[in-house]
Motif scaffolding. Structure first.
Motif, PDB file in Angstrom:
ATOM      1  N   THR A  32      46.994  50.410  37.383  1.00 23.18           N
ATOM      2  CA  THR A  32      46.505  51.640  36.755  1.00 23.18           C
ATOM      3  C   THR A  32      47.461  52.801  37.043  1.00 23.18           C
ATOM      4  OG1 THR A  32      45.233  52.355  38.679  1.00 23.18           O
ATOM      5  CG2 THR A  32      44.112  50.874  37.099  1.00 23.18           C
ATOM      6  N   ILE A  33      47.249  53.887  36.348  1.00 21.70           N
ATOM      7  CA  ILE A  33      48.115  55.062  36.554  1.00 21.70           C
ATOM      8  C   ILE A  33      47.953  55.602  37.974  1.00 21.70           C
ATOM      9  CG2 ILE A  33      46.489  56.779  35.645  1.00 21.70           C
ATOM     10  CD1 ILE A  33      49.038  58.102  34.312  1.00 21.70           C
ATOM     11  N   THR A  34      46.746  55.547  38.523  1.00 22.08           N
ATOM     12  CA  THR A  34      46.573  56.030  39.902  1.00 22.08           C
ATOM     13  C   THR A  34      47.242  55.088  40.896  1.00 22.08           C
ATOM     14  OG1 THR A  34      44.357  55.052  39.930  1.00 22.08           O
ATOM     15  CG2 THR A  34      44.493  57.418  39.531  1.00 22.08           C
ATOM     16  N   GLU A  35      47.254  53.801  40.596  1.00 21.44           N
ATOM     17  CA  GLU A  35      47.975  52.858  41.468  1.00 21.44           C
ATOM     18  C   GLU A  35      49.484  53.114  41.398  1.00 21.44           C
ATOM     19  OE1 GLU A  35      44.949  49.011  41.380  1.00 21.44           O
ATOM     20  OE2 GLU A  35      46.418  49.252  39.775  1.00 21.44           O
ATOM     21  N   ARG A  36      49.970  53.423  40.190  1.00 18.17           N
ATOM     22  CA  ARG A  36      51.402  53.756  40.064  1.00 18.17           C
ATOM     23  C   ARG A  36      51.716  55.051  40.800  1.00 18.17           C
ATOM     24  NH1 ARG A  36      50.318  51.418  35.069  1.00 18.17           N
ATOM     25  NH2 ARG A  36      49.950  53.397  34.021  1.00 18.17           N
ATOM     26  N   LEU A  37      50.802  56.020  40.723  1.00 20.75           N
ATOM     27  CA  LEU A  37      51.000  57.273  41.455  1.00 20.75           C
ATOM     28  C   LEU A  37      51.049  56.996  42.956  1.00 20.75           C
ATOM     29  CD1 LEU A  37      51.288  60.336  41.577  1.00 20.75           C
ATOM     30  CD2 LEU A  37      48.791  60.502  41.475  1.00 20.75           C
ATOM     31  N   GLN A  38      50.161  56.143  43.451  1.00 17.87           N
ATOM     32  CA  GLN A  38      50.163  55.806  44.869  1.00 17.87           C
ATOM     33  C   GLN A  38      51.471  55.113  45.269  1.00 17.87           C
ATOM     34  OE1 GLN A  38      46.089  53.902  44.705  1.00 17.87           O
ATOM     35  NE2 GLN A  38      46.075  54.692  46.790  1.00 17.87           N
ATOM     36  N   TYR A  50      54.397  55.540  43.842  1.00 16.41           N
ATOM     37  CA  TYR A  50      55.419  56.595  43.863  1.00 16.41           C
ATOM     38  C   TYR A  50      55.274  57.445  45.129  1.00 16.41           C
ATOM     39  CZ  TYR A  50      57.990  60.825  42.621  1.00 16.41           C
ATOM     40  OH  TYR A  50      58.850  61.896  42.638  1.00 16.41           O
ATOM     41  N   MET A  51      54.042  57.815  45.458  1.00 11.45           N
ATOM     42  CA  MET A  51      53.792  58.636  46.640  1.00 11.45           C
ATOM     43  C   MET A  51      54.273  57.911  47.898  1.00 11.45           C
ATOM     44  SD  MET A  51      50.012  60.099  45.570  1.00 11.45           S
ATOM     45  CE  MET A  51      49.544  60.431  47.257  1.00 11.45           C
ATOM     46  N   ALA A  52      54.006  56.623  48.000  1.00 11.35           N
ATOM     47  CA  ALA A  52      54.453  55.850  49.165  1.00 11.35           C
ATOM     48  C   ALA A  52      55.979  55.812  49.214  1.00 11.35           C
ATOM     49  CB  ALA A  52      53.883  54.435  49.101  1.00 11.35           C
ATOM     50  N   HIS A  53      56.604  55.628  48.059  1.00  7.87           N
ATOM     51  CA  HIS A  53      58.065  55.583  47.993  1.00  7.87           C
ATOM     52  C   HIS A  53      58.685  56.909  48.447  1.00  7.87           C
ATOM     53  CE1 HIS A  53      62.061  54.524  46.556  1.00  7.87           C
ATOM     54  NE2 HIS A  53      62.089  55.690  45.938  1.00  7.87           N
ATOM     55  N   GLU A  94      61.446  51.187  35.072  1.00  7.43           N
ATOM     56  CA  GLU A  94      61.594  51.442  36.507  1.00  7.43           C
ATOM     57  C   GLU A  94      60.775  52.661  36.918  1.00  7.43           C
ATOM     58  OE1 GLU A  94      63.331  49.405  38.558  1.00  7.43           O
ATOM     59  OE2 GLU A  94      63.626  48.175  36.773  1.00  7.43           O
ATOM     60  N   MET A  95      60.368  52.707  38.178  1.00 11.44           N
ATOM     61  CA  MET A  95      59.574  53.817  38.693  1.00 11.44           C
ATOM     62  C   MET A  95      60.349  55.136  38.628  1.00 11.44           C
ATOM     63  SD  MET A  95      57.712  54.340  42.402  1.00 11.44           S
ATOM     64  CE  MET A  95      59.124  53.821  43.322  1.00 11.44           C
ATOM     65  N   LEU A  96      61.622  55.093  38.985  1.00  9.25           N
ATOM     66  CA  LEU A  96      62.422  56.312  39.017  1.00  9.25           C
ATOM     67  C   LEU A  96      63.351  56.356  37.816  1.00  9.25           C
ATOM     68  CD1 LEU A  96      63.363  56.337  42.806  1.00  9.25           C
ATOM     69  CD2 LEU A  96      61.454  57.500  41.680  1.00  9.25           C
ATOM     70  N   LYS A  97      63.606  57.577  37.349  1.00 12.45           N
ATOM     71  CA  LYS A  97      64.569  57.741  36.265  1.00 12.45           C
ATOM     72  C   LYS A  97      65.930  57.270  36.749  1.00 12.45           C
ATOM     73  CE  LYS A  97      62.548  61.906  34.215  1.00 12.45           C
ATOM     74  NZ  LYS A  97      62.790  63.343  33.996  1.00 12.45           N
TER      75      LYS A  97
END
Length: 144
Positions: A2-8, A10-13, A68-71
């Motif tokens: 989910t988008i919140t899982e992707r946000l988490q 990113y936040m962890a990264h 990818e997570m990051l640009k």
């Protein structure tokens, strides 16, 4: 995911907590924490604010999970011989003259980001002006 899982993810990264994301993106207090706790979606305004605040976050990945997570960041450093003349190029092309080019959409994004920054600065200036007015009134009252 989910988008919140992707946000988490990113936040962890980035080693960010929910409060830091909330503050940096200018969101309502507790919004990110509640969204994560409830695994609920994020509205478009929230997504937009997060993407403006965290410019390395790939919007396509954040919204849909694609890519990818990051640009991608392609930095080319070109110097024309002068120690004070270095051009950094991110997602653009450096030509033989040391100039770089960016796409129209990248330029539009820069303009939008600048407008958002100007709005935030104006809001901060207005808040500071009001605070100064209130302090002046308090000083007047104390002097009486």
């Amino acid at each position: 995911m989910t988008i919140t899982e992707r946000l988490q993810k990113y936040m962890a990264h980035k080693n960010l907590n929910a409060n830091k994301v909330t503050v940096d993106a200018g969101l309502s207090v507790g919004l990110i924490g509640r969204a994560i706790k409830n695994d609920s979606g994020l509205n478009s305004d929230t997504v937009e604010k997060i993407l403006i605040a965290f410019t390395d976050l790939n919007p396509e990945w954040f919204i849909s999970g694609t890519g990818e997570m990051l640009k991608p960041v392609n930095q080319s450093i070109h110097s024309n011989g002068s120690p004070n003349s270095v051009n950094n190029n991110i997602n653009g092309n450096v030509n033989g003259n040391g100039n770089f080019s960016i796409t129209h959409s990248e330029f539009s994004g820069m303009i939008e980001l600048q407008a958002e920054t100007m709005n935030r600065l104006k809001t901060s200036q207005d808040q500071l002006t009001e605070s100064m007015r209130q302090v002046s009134l308090l000083i007047e009252l104390l002097n009486k």
